[in-house]
Design an enzyme around this catalytic site. Structure first.
Site, mmCIF file in Angstrom:
data_model
loop_
_atom_site.group_PDB
_atom_site.id
_atom_site.type_symbol
_atom_site.label_atom_id
_atom_site.label_comp_id
_atom_site.label_asym_id
_atom_site.label_seq_id
_atom_site.Cartn_x
_atom_site.Cartn_y
_atom_site.Cartn_z
ATOM 1 C CG ASN A 1 -1.874 1.085 1.125
ATOM 2 O OD1 ASN A 1 -1.826 2.105 0.962
ATOM 3 N ND2 ASN A 1 -3.082 0.766 1.488
ATOM 4 N NE ARG B 1 8.161 21.572 -0.149
ATOM 5 C CZ ARG B 1 9.705 21.544 -0.140
ATOM 6 N NH1 ARG B 1 10.135 20.572 0.548
ATOM 7 N NH2 ARG B 1 10.323 22.103 -1.071
ATOM 8 C CG HIS C 1 -8.110 3.237 1.135
ATOM 9 N ND1 HIS C 1 -8.401 2.557 2.275
ATOM 10 C CD2 HIS C 1 -9.383 3.695 0.705
ATOM 11 C CE1 HIS C 1 -10.080 2.758 2.754
ATOM 12 N NE2 HIS C 1 -10.294 3.413 2.029
ATOM 13 N NE ARG D 1 -8.988 6.405 4.424
ATOM 14 C CZ ARG D 1 -10.045 5.763 5.460
ATOM 15 N NH1 ARG D 1 -11.202 6.615 5.429
ATOM 16 N NH2 ARG D 1 -9.948 4.796 5.765
ATOM 17 C CG HIS E 1 -4.028 8.795 1.854
ATOM 18 N ND1 HIS E 1 -4.756 7.995 0.914
ATOM 19 C CD2 HIS E 1 -4.331 8.648 3.159
ATOM 20 C CE1 HIS E 1 -5.851 7.216 1.544
ATOM 21 N NE2 HIS E 1 -5.637 7.635 3.049
ATOM 22 C CD GLU F 1 -7.083 -1.227 1.153
ATOM 23 O OE1 GLU F 1 -6.950 -0.273 1.590
ATOM 24 O OE2 GLU F 1 -6.728 -2.458 1.168
ATOM 25 C CB THR G 1 -6.460 3.811 9.545
ATOM 26 O OG1 THR G 1 -6.415 2.769 8.639
ATOM 27 C CG2 THR G 1 -6.727 3.219 10.917
ATOM 28 C CG HIS H 1 -5.729 -2.212 9.706
ATOM 29 N ND1 HIS H 1 -5.234 -1.523 10.685
ATOM 30 C CD2 HIS H 1 -6.390 -1.562 8.961
ATOM 31 C CE1 HIS H 1 -5.731 -0.224 10.486
ATOM 32 N NE2 HIS H 1 -6.379 -0.292 9.201
ATOM 33 C CG ASP H 2 -2.092 -1.493 12.807
ATOM 34 O OD1 ASP H 2 -1.572 -0.787 12.262
ATOM 35 O OD2 ASP H 2 -3.324 -1.355 13.277
ATOM 36 C CG HIS I 1 1.529 3.300 9.136
ATOM 37 N ND1 HIS I 1 1.398 4.695 8.957
ATOM 38 C CD2 HIS I 1 2.118 3.179 10.352
ATOM 39 C CE1 HIS I 1 2.012 5.097 10.110
ATOM 40 N NE2 HIS I 1 2.402 4.395 10.973
#
Length: 239
Positions: A7, A18, A43, A45, A50, A72, A102, A192-193, A215
């Site tokens: 991801n 920037r 993903h 949003r 992002h 996603e 998240t 996830h994580d 992440h």
């Protein structure tokens, strides 16, 4: 083989601080593919904090069919139309809440069933593989199968953040959920994580076909690569 889909949201987050397109998402895609991953995940949003909507075609052009492309998104019509236009390999439908940092839970298909069935049908008719972000509840996994989806992505956050007996408890839930999904003919994905420290057990889940990691992978890459980059700058300045 279990596929790794990287991801790249966090790379986009850094770029968005920037106005000079650094880091470039295209460069990130090329680097990740060269490193051997089997997929790229984004993903988008609604706030575009992002991944920007304009990034979706850019990422696809750089992937150019070499690895899987997973988008996603919330099953809102806006995102479904974007996915239908871009035509990635896969679309993972993920529920969202206002102001969330998240994603933190799967769909409640007892509530969302009809809408999800409709969206899955649209995506599959366009040749796009579908996956549903899911908790470990057995009833929800059975309903996921009935929607026509190809896969579920099991939410691994509670497992990843727990320790000791609590981690064992959450792992057992993941294992039972994966076993049922695999038995029902669903592809099993996880995300996830996930980190180097908690990924080892995950690979043993029944039928696991794909993990999506963002992440923590990006953070670990930053810290592992930082010393070498600092040394290069010092060398230029002082040699």
């Amino acid at each position: 083989m279990i596929n790794l889909s990287v991801n790249i949201n966090k790379i986009a987050s850094l770029r968005n601080t920037r106005d000079i397109n650094v880091p470039d998402l295209g460069d990130a895609v090329e680097l990740v593919i060269a490193a051997g991953c089997q997929g790229i995940t984004v993903h988008p949003r609604i706030d575009q904090r992002h991944i920007r909507f304009s990034d979706l075609q850019v990422v696809k052009a750089h992937i150019n069919g070499r690895v899987e492309y997973n988008i996603e998104c919330d099953p809102h019509e806006l995102f479904i139309n974007m996915v239908l236009e871009v035509k990635p390999t896969q679309c993972t439908l993920v529920p969202t809440k206002p102001n969330e940092i998240t994603s933190s839970e799967g769909f409640d298909l007892k509530v969302d069933y009809e809408d999800i069935c409709k969206k899955v049908k649209l995506l599959k008719a366009a040749g796009i593989r579908t996956s549903l972000f899911s908790g470990t509840e057995i009833d929800q996994i059975r309903l996921a199968k009935e929607t026509g989806t190809d896969a579920i992505e099991l939410y691994t956050g509670p497992y990843a953040m727990a320790t000791g007996d609590r981690r064992k408890h959450y792992y057992e839930q993941l294992y039972a959920a994966a076993a049922l999904a695999h038995q029902l003919g669903l592809r099993v994905h996880c995300g996830h994580d996930l980190t180097l420290d908690n990924l080892g057990l995950i690979r043993n889940l029944p039928g696991l076909a794909e993990v999506s990691i963002g992440h923590h992978l990006i953070v670990q890459a930053m810290f592992q690569g930082l010393p070498g980059i600092i040394h290069q700058h010092l060398s230029i300045l002082n040699d």
